[in-house]
Design a protein around this motif. Sequence first.
Motif, PDB file in Angstrom:
ATOM      1  N   ASP A   1      11.555  15.218  -6.846  1.00  0.00           N
ATOM      2  CA  ASP A   1      10.934  16.416  -6.274  1.00  0.00           C
ATOM      3  C   ASP A   1       9.866  16.096  -5.226  1.00  0.00           C
ATOM      4  O   ASP A   1       9.315  17.000  -4.608  1.00  0.00           O
ATOM      5  CB  ASP A   1      10.302  17.272  -7.383  1.00  0.00           C
ATOM      6  CG  ASP A   1      11.352  17.858  -8.308  1.00  0.00           C
ATOM      7  OD1 ASP A   1      12.519  17.974  -7.882  1.00  0.00           O
ATOM      8  OD2 ASP A   1      11.016  18.195  -9.460  1.00  0.00           O
ATOM      9  N   PHE A   2       9.541  14.832  -5.051  1.00  0.00           N
ATOM     10  CA  PHE A   2       8.524  14.425  -4.077  1.00  0.00           C
ATOM     11  C   PHE A   2       9.131  14.539  -2.680  1.00  0.00           C
ATOM     12  O   PHE A   2      10.050  13.817  -2.322  1.00  0.00           O
ATOM     13  CB  PHE A   2       8.088  12.990  -4.378  1.00  0.00           C
ATOM     14  CG  PHE A   2       6.807  12.573  -3.697  1.00  0.00           C
ATOM     15  CD1 PHE A   2       5.617  13.220  -3.969  1.00  0.00           C
ATOM     16  CD2 PHE A   2       6.792  11.523  -2.800  1.00  0.00           C
ATOM     17  CE1 PHE A   2       4.429  12.830  -3.370  1.00  0.00           C
ATOM     18  CE2 PHE A   2       5.621  11.118  -2.190  1.00  0.00           C
ATOM     19  CZ  PHE A   2       4.436  11.777  -2.474  1.00  0.00           C
ATOM     20  N   SER A   3       8.598  15.447  -1.884  1.00  0.00           N
ATOM     21  CA  SER A   3       9.198  15.752  -0.584  1.00  0.00           C
ATOM     22  C   SER A   3       8.980  14.628   0.438  1.00  0.00           C
ATOM     23  O   SER A   3       8.072  13.806   0.309  1.00  0.00           O
ATOM     24  CB  SER A   3       8.615  17.052  -0.028  1.00  0.00           C
ATOM     25  OG  SER A   3       7.291  16.853   0.413  1.00  0.00           O
TER      26      SER A   3
ATOM     27  N   PHE B   1      13.235   5.220  -1.304  1.00  0.00           N
ATOM     28  CA  PHE B   1      14.240   4.906  -2.320  1.00  0.00           C
ATOM     29  C   PHE B   1      13.666   5.091  -3.734  1.00  0.00           C
ATOM     30  O   PHE B   1      14.278   5.741  -4.589  1.00  0.00           O
ATOM     31  CB  PHE B   1      14.733   3.466  -2.114  1.00  0.00           C
ATOM     32  CG  PHE B   1      15.702   2.998  -3.151  1.00  0.00           C
ATOM     33  CD1 PHE B   1      17.014   3.451  -3.158  1.00  0.00           C
ATOM     34  CD2 PHE B   1      15.304   2.105  -4.125  1.00  0.00           C
ATOM     35  CE1 PHE B   1      17.917   3.015  -4.116  1.00  0.00           C
ATOM     36  CE2 PHE B   1      16.192   1.656  -5.090  1.00  0.00           C
ATOM     37  CZ  PHE B   1      17.505   2.123  -5.090  1.00  0.00           C
ATOM     38  N   LEU B   2      12.481   4.528  -3.977  1.00  0.00           N
ATOM     39  CA  LEU B   2      11.872   4.599  -5.321  1.00  0.00           C
ATOM     40  C   LEU B   2      11.479   6.020  -5.708  1.00  0.00           C
ATOM     41  O   LEU B   2      11.703   6.441  -6.841  1.00  0.00           O
ATOM     42  CB  LEU B   2      10.667   3.667  -5.412  1.00  0.00           C
ATOM     43  CG  LEU B   2      10.970   2.175  -5.360  1.00  0.00           C
ATOM     44  CD1 LEU B   2       9.687   1.364  -5.274  1.00  0.00           C
ATOM     45  CD2 LEU B   2      11.793   1.755  -6.567  1.00  0.00           C
TER      46      LEU B   2
ATOM     47  N   VAL C   1       2.718  -4.715  -7.509  1.00  0.00           N
ATOM     48  CA  VAL C   1       3.249  -3.438  -7.030  1.00  0.00           C
ATOM     49  C   VAL C   1       4.351  -2.943  -7.963  1.00  0.00           C
ATOM     50  O   VAL C   1       4.379  -1.767  -8.344  1.00  0.00           O
ATOM     51  CB  VAL C   1       3.754  -3.557  -5.573  1.00  0.00           C
ATOM     52  CG1 VAL C   1       4.530  -2.320  -5.150  1.00  0.00           C
ATOM     53  CG2 VAL C   1       2.591  -3.805  -4.632  1.00  0.00           C
ATOM     54  N   GLY C   2       5.259  -3.831  -8.351  1.00  0.00           N
ATOM     55  CA  GLY C   2       6.330  -3.453  -9.278  1.00  0.00           C
ATOM     56  C   GLY C   2       5.789  -2.966 -10.607  1.00  0.00           C
ATOM     57  O   GLY C   2       6.276  -1.977 -11.166  1.00  0.00           O
ATOM     58  N   LEU C   3       4.784  -3.649 -11.118  1.00  0.00           N
ATOM     59  CA  LEU C   3       4.166  -3.262 -12.393  1.00  0.00           C
ATOM     60  C   LEU C   3       3.521  -1.876 -12.287  1.00  0.00           C
ATOM     61  O   LEU C   3       3.714  -1.024 -13.150  1.00  0.00           O
ATOM     62  CB  LEU C   3       3.124  -4.303 -12.815  1.00  0.00           C
ATOM     63  CG  LEU C   3       2.382  -4.038 -14.118  1.00  0.00           C
ATOM     64  CD1 LEU C   3       3.338  -4.094 -15.307  1.00  0.00           C
ATOM     65  CD2 LEU C   3       1.250  -5.054 -14.291  1.00  0.00           C
ATOM     66  N   ILE C   4       2.785  -1.645 -11.209  1.00  0.00           N
ATOM     67  CA  ILE C   4       2.122  -0.352 -11.034  1.00  0.00           C
ATOM     68  C   ILE C   4       3.144   0.774 -10.900  1.00  0.00           C
ATOM     69  O   ILE C   4       3.023   1.824 -11.536  1.00  0.00           O
ATOM     70  CB  ILE C   4       1.167  -0.387  -9.821  1.00  0.00           C
ATOM     71  CG1 ILE C   4      -0.018  -1.319 -10.115  1.00  0.00           C
ATOM     72  CG2 ILE C   4       0.673   1.020  -9.463  1.00  0.00           C
ATOM     73  CD1 ILE C   4      -0.891  -1.611  -8.913  1.00  0.00           C
ATOM     74  N   VAL C   5       4.166   0.551 -10.098  1.00  0.00           N
ATOM     75  CA  VAL C   5       5.200   1.581  -9.907  1.00  0.00           C
ATOM     76  C   VAL C   5       5.924   1.838 -11.230  1.00  0.00           C
ATOM     77  O   VAL C   5       6.172   2.990 -11.602  1.00  0.00           O
ATOM     78  CB  VAL C   5       6.192   1.180  -8.783  1.00  0.00           C
ATOM     79  CG1 VAL C   5       7.392   2.114  -8.758  1.00  0.00           C
ATOM     80  CG2 VAL C   5       5.486   1.172  -7.429  1.00  0.00           C
ATOM     81  N   ALA C   6       6.226   0.770 -11.958  1.00  0.00           N
ATOM     82  CA  ALA C   6       6.910   0.936 -13.261  1.00  0.00           C
ATOM     83  C   ALA C   6       6.040   1.728 -14.240  1.00  0.00           C
ATOM     84  O   ALA C   6       6.528   2.623 -14.928  1.00  0.00           O
ATOM     85  CB  ALA C   6       7.260  -0.434 -13.847  1.00  0.00           C
TER      86      ALA C   6
ATOM     87  N   HIS D   1       0.830  -1.208   0.000  1.00  0.00           N
ATOM     88  CA  HIS D   1       0.000   0.000   0.000  1.00  0.00           C
ATOM     89  C   HIS D   1       0.868   1.264   0.000  1.00  0.00           C
ATOM     90  O   HIS D   1       0.594   2.214  -0.740  1.00  0.00           O
ATOM     91  CB  HIS D   1      -0.932   0.012   1.210  1.00  0.00           C
ATOM     92  CG  HIS D   1      -2.096  -0.912   1.080  1.00  0.00           C
ATOM     93  ND1 HIS D   1      -3.050  -0.772   0.098  1.00  0.00           N
ATOM     94  CD2 HIS D   1      -2.467  -1.991   1.805  1.00  0.00           C
ATOM     95  CE1 HIS D   1      -3.953  -1.717   0.231  1.00  0.00           C
ATOM     96  NE2 HIS D   1      -3.621  -2.486   1.258  1.00  0.00           N
ATOM     97  N   ILE D   2       1.900   1.268   0.812  1.00  0.00           N
ATOM     98  CA  ILE D   2       2.766   2.447   0.912  1.00  0.00           C
ATOM     99  C   ILE D   2       3.478   2.728  -0.401  1.00  0.00           C
ATOM    100  O   ILE D   2       3.544   3.881  -0.849  1.00  0.00           O
ATOM    101  CB  ILE D   2       3.778   2.266   2.065  1.00  0.00           C
ATOM    102  CG1 ILE D   2       3.046   2.293   3.405  1.00  0.00           C
ATOM    103  CG2 ILE D   2       4.871   3.323   2.015  1.00  0.00           C
ATOM    104  CD1 ILE D   2       3.881   1.836   4.590  1.00  0.00           C
ATOM    105  N   ASN D   3       3.999   1.696  -1.042  1.00  0.00           N
ATOM    106  CA  ASN D   3       4.759   1.902  -2.277  1.00  0.00           C
ATOM    107  C   ASN D   3       3.886   2.350  -3.434  1.00  0.00           C
ATOM    108  O   ASN D   3       4.240   3.270  -4.174  1.00  0.00           O
ATOM    109  CB  ASN D   3       5.558   0.646  -2.629  1.00  0.00           C
ATOM    110  CG  ASN D   3       6.804   0.579  -1.802  1.00  0.00           C
ATOM    111  OD1 ASN D   3       7.771   1.262  -2.094  1.00  0.00           O
ATOM    112  ND2 ASN D   3       6.779  -0.208  -0.741  1.00  0.00           N
ATOM    113  N   VAL D   4       2.734   1.740  -3.598  1.00  0.00           N
ATOM    114  CA  VAL D   4       1.836   2.159  -4.680  1.00  0.00           C
ATOM    115  C   VAL D   4       1.296   3.558  -4.406  1.00  0.00           C
ATOM    116  O   VAL D   4       1.247   4.401  -5.308  1.00  0.00           O
ATOM    117  CB  VAL D   4       0.692   1.146  -4.873  1.00  0.00           C
ATOM    118  CG1 VAL D   4      -0.392   1.702  -5.785  1.00  0.00           C
ATOM    119  CG2 VAL D   4       1.239  -0.159  -5.441  1.00  0.00           C
TER     120      VAL D   4
END
Length: 179
Positions: free
Chosen positions: A103-105, A95-96, A168-173, A6-9
């Motif tokens: 620029d994401f604070s 990290f991501l 999650v990897g697919l969504i972030v990519a 949830h946090i990463n997406v």
Amino acid sequence: MILSSHINVASAAAASAIQVFESKSSLTVFIVALASHYLLDVIPHWEYRLFSVDGFKDKENDYSKIRMIFDIKNLLKDFLKVSFDFFAGLALAWFLTGIFWPDFSLLFLALAAGASVLPDVLQGFYIVSKGTLKKIFLPLYISHLFFHSEFRLKKYPRLGFLFQTFIVGLIVALLSYYA
């Protein structure tokens, strides 16, 4: 889904939304992160078991049977498991976002992480609360369950974890590519 997912997406979605819409609004971050929680819960997923919670959704949907088991050993195990999940997810999101959305604070990252796990936190309040408070949290608990996929990968933890990692990897990519 586990908190890390949830946090990463949510962080990727919020960072992408801020970049695409050229908005520096904390409200945008909060709404996107919160919505991502419910959208992810629709996907079949795996969740780890919490040993200090008993009586999850039975056949009659009697939510009153859900209760907290106040056993120090199990509470400590669950606390450590949830804490590791949260902070590992936060570290990976930091990290991501640092790579794809520099620029994401850090403040926005913290807000996205908090909003992304808020439905699970409110679900916890329902389980722990008693009396009038339990009645207040019941609609939030039921609405959260409404979005959960009926197909769960609970019996297949390895497959569930791998599938969740892939999603999650697919969504972030995709978000990093199109932002």
